[in-house]
Write a protein that holds these residues in place. Sequence first.
Motif, PDB file in Angstrom:
ATOM      1  N   ASN A  94      23.427 -25.295  44.677  1.00 10.81           N
ATOM      2  CA  ASN A  94      24.576 -24.636  44.066  1.00 10.81           C
ATOM      3  C   ASN A  94      24.189 -23.443  43.195  1.00 10.81           C
ATOM      4  O   ASN A  94      24.972 -22.505  43.050  1.00 10.81           O
ATOM      5  CB  ASN A  94      25.390 -25.642  43.252  1.00 10.81           C
ATOM      6  N   TYR A  95      22.985 -23.452  42.627  1.00 13.21           N
ATOM      7  CA  TYR A  95      22.604 -22.293  41.822  1.00 13.21           C
ATOM      8  C   TYR A  95      22.509 -21.038  42.679  1.00 13.21           C
ATOM      9  O   TYR A  95      22.847 -19.941  42.231  1.00 13.21           O
ATOM     10  CB  TYR A  95      21.300 -22.546  41.062  1.00 13.21           C
ATOM     11  N   ALA A  96      22.075 -21.199  43.927  1.00  7.31           N
ATOM     12  CA  ALA A  96      21.969 -20.033  44.809  1.00  7.31           C
ATOM     13  C   ALA A  96      23.351 -19.462  45.130  1.00  7.31           C
ATOM     14  O   ALA A  96      23.506 -18.244  45.284  1.00  7.31           O
ATOM     15  CB  ALA A  96      21.236 -20.411  46.093  1.00  7.31           C
ATOM     16  N   LYS A  97      24.339 -20.331  45.213  1.00  6.89           N
ATOM     17  CA  LYS A  97      25.692 -19.863  45.517  1.00  6.89           C
ATOM     18  C   LYS A  97      26.232 -18.967  44.404  1.00  6.89           C
ATOM     19  O   LYS A  97      26.965 -18.021  44.660  1.00  6.89           O
ATOM     20  CB  LYS A  97      26.607 -21.060  45.765  1.00  6.89           C
ATOM     21  N   VAL A  98      25.869 -19.269  43.166  1.00  8.57           N
ATOM     22  CA  VAL A  98      26.278 -18.417  42.047  1.00  8.57           C
ATOM     23  C   VAL A  98      25.714 -17.010  42.218  1.00  8.57           C
ATOM     24  O   VAL A  98      26.387 -16.011  41.930  1.00  8.57           O
ATOM     25  CB  VAL A  98      25.812 -19.033  40.710  1.00  8.57           C
ATOM     26  N   LYS A 109      15.130 -28.749  28.031  1.00  7.90           N
ATOM     27  CA  LYS A 109      15.628 -29.717  27.056  1.00  7.90           C
ATOM     28  C   LYS A 109      16.184 -29.000  25.828  1.00  7.90           C
ATOM     29  O   LYS A 109      17.257 -29.341  25.328  1.00  7.90           O
ATOM     30  CB  LYS A 109      14.513 -30.673  26.649  1.00  7.90           C
ATOM     31  N   ALA A 110      15.453 -28.007  25.337  1.00  7.92           N
ATOM     32  CA  ALA A 110      15.921 -27.250  24.176  1.00  7.92           C
ATOM     33  C   ALA A 110      17.242 -26.550  24.468  1.00  7.92           C
ATOM     34  O   ALA A 110      18.078 -26.395  23.578  1.00  7.92           O
ATOM     35  CB  ALA A 110      14.863 -26.236  23.761  1.00  7.92           C
ATOM     36  N   LEU A 111      17.423 -26.133  25.719  1.00 10.23           N
ATOM     37  CA  LEU A 111      18.643 -25.425  26.130  1.00 10.23           C
ATOM     38  C   LEU A 111      19.771 -26.385  26.516  1.00 10.23           C
ATOM     39  O   LEU A 111      20.857 -25.937  26.862  1.00 10.23           O
ATOM     40  CB  LEU A 111      18.325 -24.503  27.310  1.00 10.23           C
ATOM     41  N   ARG A 112      19.486 -27.690  26.506  1.00 12.72           N
ATOM     42  CA  ARG A 112      20.456 -28.714  26.903  1.00 12.72           C
ATOM     43  C   ARG A 112      20.951 -28.487  28.327  1.00 12.72           C
ATOM     44  O   ARG A 112      22.125 -28.644  28.632  1.00 12.72           O
ATOM     45  CB  ARG A 112      21.631 -28.784  25.914  1.00 12.72           C
ATOM     46  N   SER A 113      20.025 -28.106  29.190  1.00 16.36           N
ATOM     47  CA  SER A 113      20.362 -27.822  30.581  1.00 16.36           C
ATOM     48  C   SER A 113      20.094 -29.048  31.441  1.00 16.36           C
ATOM     49  O   SER A 113      18.957 -29.302  31.852  1.00 16.36           O
ATOM     50  CB  SER A 113      19.543 -26.631  31.099  1.00 16.36           C
ATOM     51  N   SER A 114      21.137 -29.837  31.727  1.00 18.40           N
ATOM     52  CA  SER A 114      20.972 -31.004  32.586  1.00 18.40           C
ATOM     53  C   SER A 114      20.525 -30.604  33.984  1.00 18.40           C
ATOM     54  O   SER A 114      19.764 -31.317  34.628  1.00 18.40           O
ATOM     55  CB  SER A 114      22.288 -31.785  32.663  1.00 18.40           C
ATOM     56  N   TYR A 115      21.036 -29.470  34.461  1.00 18.59           N
ATOM     57  CA  TYR A 115      20.660 -28.986  35.797  1.00 18.59           C
ATOM     58  C   TYR A 115      19.142 -28.830  35.895  1.00 18.59           C
ATOM     59  O   TYR A 115      18.488 -29.404  36.773  1.00 18.59           O
ATOM     60  CB  TYR A 115      21.360 -27.651  36.060  1.00 18.59           C
ATOM     61  N   PRO A 159      24.702 -29.358  39.251  1.00 14.04           N
ATOM     62  CA  PRO A 159      23.499 -29.810  39.955  1.00 14.04           C
ATOM     63  C   PRO A 159      23.789 -30.023  41.434  1.00 14.04           C
ATOM     64  O   PRO A 159      24.813 -30.618  41.794  1.00 14.04           O
ATOM     65  CB  PRO A 159      23.156 -31.125  39.247  1.00 14.04           C
ATOM     66  N   ALA A 160      22.920 -29.541  42.269  1.00 10.53           N
ATOM     67  CA  ALA A 160      23.176 -29.548  43.707  1.00 10.53           C
ATOM     68  C   ALA A 160      23.083 -30.925  44.326  1.00 10.53           C
ATOM     69  O   ALA A 160      23.538 -31.137  45.430  1.00 10.53           O
ATOM     70  CB  ALA A 160      22.202 -28.600  44.398  1.00 10.53           C
TER      71      ALA A 160
END
Length: 231
Positions: free
Chosen positions: A32-36, A72-78, A171-172
């Motif tokens: 899904n990140y590539a689709k963005v 983790k610092a960025l709170r990026s679950s992806y 998340p894909a």
Amino acid sequence: MAFIETFPVNQATGEARAMYERVQANLGYVPNYAKVFSLRPEVMGAWSGLLASIRGHMDTRRYELVTLAAAKALRSSYCMLAHGTILRRQFFGPEQLAAIAGGADSGLEPAEAAMMAFAERVAKDASSITASDVEGLRAHGFTDAEIFDIAATAAARCFFSKLLDALGAEPASLFGMPMPGASAWGRLRSTLTSHPTTFCERINGRSKRPPTITSPGCASSEPKPCSGAAA
């Protein structure tokens, strides 16, 4: 699967289609990140080039640990899920990785724990870093070029993670991890996504559509609703 309209994989043309084909060839599916990035595929090309130039000087373990700390610092679950999956498959068991992701230095070399702490600070507040912090990394045996690599990896993650969060990229896949539960795998997945603001909570607060996670492979796969902190 985002807050913005993107080009479906089976309808993309031109540079967007070429980008999808490159990603498909590399990963085996289109995340899904590539689709963005389909709206500006040249930016994906520039990002890929930057990333390759940075990670080309680091071994996989170091790169992934630094990236995990920054995510983790960025709170990026992806990014926590994606890079946590690589660490799980190649270097750590689920319990050990859950401890590392939770802030412990279980199984890490002292130098690795120091570089992760440094990367986290780069992502949180790079202006707070002083010369003594860099000297601390030197004391663990890092060269100045290696310190550059660590800082560049963490700084680059800020661009990528913040872009995905800002545009609502989900998340894909479940990255091969079960839903949170009593199992070691479930506890690991929960740790990788249990930030103060979870992905599902953020989506539910900012989007009227139900949050979903797409199965890997293609844009046409049926979405599965996310549950709790696991999304």
